[in-house]
Design a protein around this motif. Structure first.
Motif, short mmCIF file in Angstrom:
data_model
loop_
_atom_site.label_atom_id
_atom_site.label_comp_id
_atom_site.label_asym_id
_atom_site.label_seq_id
_atom_site.Cartn_x
_atom_site.Cartn_y
_atom_site.Cartn_z
N PRO A 78 17.32 -5.97 -20.29
CA PRO A 78 16.15 -5.70 -19.45
C PRO A 78 16.37 -4.50 -18.54
O PRO A 78 17.49 -4.27 -18.06
N CYS A 79 15.31 -3.76 -18.28
CA CYS A 79 15.40 -2.58 -17.40
C CYS A 79 15.90 -2.95 -16.01
O CYS A 79 16.65 -2.19 -15.40
N ASP A 80 15.47 -4.12 -15.50
CA ASP A 80 15.91 -4.56 -14.17
C ASP A 80 17.43 -4.68 -14.10
O ASP A 80 18.04 -4.32 -13.09
N LEU A 81 18.03 -5.19 -15.16
CA LEU A 81 19.48 -5.35 -15.20
C LEU A 81 20.18 -3.99 -15.21
O LEU A 81 21.16 -3.77 -14.50
N ILE A 82 19.66 -3.08 -16.00
CA ILE A 82 20.24 -1.73 -16.08
C ILE A 82 20.11 -1.03 -14.72
O ILE A 82 21.06 -0.44 -14.21
N GLN A 83 18.91 -1.13 -14.12
CA GLN A 83 18.69 -0.48 -12.82
C GLN A 83 19.55 -1.10 -11.74
O GLN A 83 20.08 -0.40 -10.87
N SER A 84 19.75 -2.42 -11.79
CA SER A 84 20.60 -3.06 -10.77
C SER A 84 22.05 -2.59 -10.90
O SER A 84 22.76 -2.46 -9.90
N GLU A 85 22.50 -2.32 -12.12
CA GLU A 85 23.85 -1.79 -12.31
C GLU A 85 23.95 -0.37 -11.74
O GLU A 85 24.94 -0.01 -11.11
N ILE A 86 22.91 0.43 -11.92
CA ILE A 86 22.88 1.78 -11.36
C ILE A 86 22.93 1.69 -9.83
O ILE A 86 23.72 2.38 -9.18
N ASP A 87 22.09 0.83 -9.25
CA ASP A 87 22.05 0.67 -7.80
C ASP A 87 23.39 0.19 -7.26
O ASP A 87 23.89 0.71 -6.25
N ARG A 88 23.98 -0.81 -7.90
CA ARG A 88 25.27 -1.36 -7.46
C ARG A 88 26.35 -0.29 -7.53
O ARG A 88 27.15 -0.11 -6.61
N SER A 89 26.38 0.44 -8.62
CA SER A 89 27.40 1.48 -8.81
C SER A 89 27.24 2.61 -7.81
O SER A 89 28.22 3.07 -7.21
N CYS A 90 26.01 3.06 -7.61
CA CYS A 90 25.77 4.18 -6.69
C CYS A 90 26.10 3.80 -5.25
O CYS A 90 26.50 4.66 -4.46
N ALA A 91 25.96 2.53 -4.91
CA ALA A 91 26.28 2.08 -3.55
C ALA A 91 27.78 2.19 -3.27
O ALA A 91 28.19 2.23 -2.12
N GLN A 92 28.60 2.27 -4.31
CA GLN A 92 30.05 2.34 -4.12
C GLN A 92 30.54 3.76 -3.84
O GLN A 92 31.66 3.93 -3.38
N TYR A 93 29.72 4.75 -4.13
CA TYR A 93 30.12 6.14 -3.90
C TYR A 93 29.88 6.52 -2.44
O TYR A 93 28.94 6.02 -1.82
N PRO A 94 30.70 7.43 -1.89
CA PRO A 94 30.42 7.90 -0.53
C PRO A 94 29.13 8.72 -0.55
O PRO A 94 28.75 9.28 -1.57
N ALA A 95 28.44 8.77 0.58
CA ALA A 95 27.14 9.44 0.67
C ALA A 95 27.19 10.89 0.18
O ALA A 95 26.26 11.35 -0.46
N ASN A 96 28.27 11.59 0.48
CA ASN A 96 28.34 13.00 0.10
C ASN A 96 29.00 13.21 -1.27
O ASN A 96 29.21 14.35 -1.68
N GLY A 97 29.30 12.13 -1.99
CA GLY A 97 29.96 12.28 -3.29
C GLY A 97 29.26 11.54 -4.41
O GLY A 97 29.86 11.25 -5.44
N LYS A 98 27.98 11.22 -4.21
CA LYS A 98 27.24 10.48 -5.24
C LYS A 98 26.91 11.42 -6.40
O LYS A 98 26.53 12.56 -6.20
N PRO A 99 27.04 10.91 -7.63
CA PRO A 99 26.63 11.72 -8.78
C PRO A 99 25.13 11.99 -8.75
O PRO A 99 24.36 11.24 -8.14
#
Length: 104
Positions: A78-99
């Protein structure tokens, strides 16, 4: 003299009594944290929900940012699951180092 010996004996006897125990503090268990809110996830595959091209873009973003060894970055999920993985992963990056994939 006897009254003095009797008084001294009573004082010694009073001093030998067991000490009065202080009341023990009431033990309390810590309050458990509330469980995380359940996210409603659609059962419809992302490919079917938003189309082949859009789901492929979402999957590429997911793969680019996820540090997981087996991330749910698959258009059959499901798209929700994919998007939640993106959100979770991006939250782990520092603000100035996000892909760049986190912006989008």
């Amino acid at each position: 003299m006897r009254p003095m010996i009797l008084a001294a004996g009573l004082m010694l006897l009073a001093a030998c009594q067991a000490p009065v125990a202080a009341p023990e503090p009431e033990a309390r268990l810590p309050t458990p944290p509330s469980p995380p809110a359940q996210v409603q996830i659609s059962e419809t595959p992302c490919r079917q929900a938003i189309g082949e091209a859009a789901s492929a873009t979402l999957v590429r973003r997911c793969i680019a940012v996820s540090p997981a060894t087996r991330p749910p970055c698959n258009a059959a999920n499901p798209c929700d699951l994919i998007q939640s993985e993106i959100d979770r992963s991006c939250a782990q990056y520092p603000a100035n180092g996000k892909p760049a994939e986190c912006a989008g």
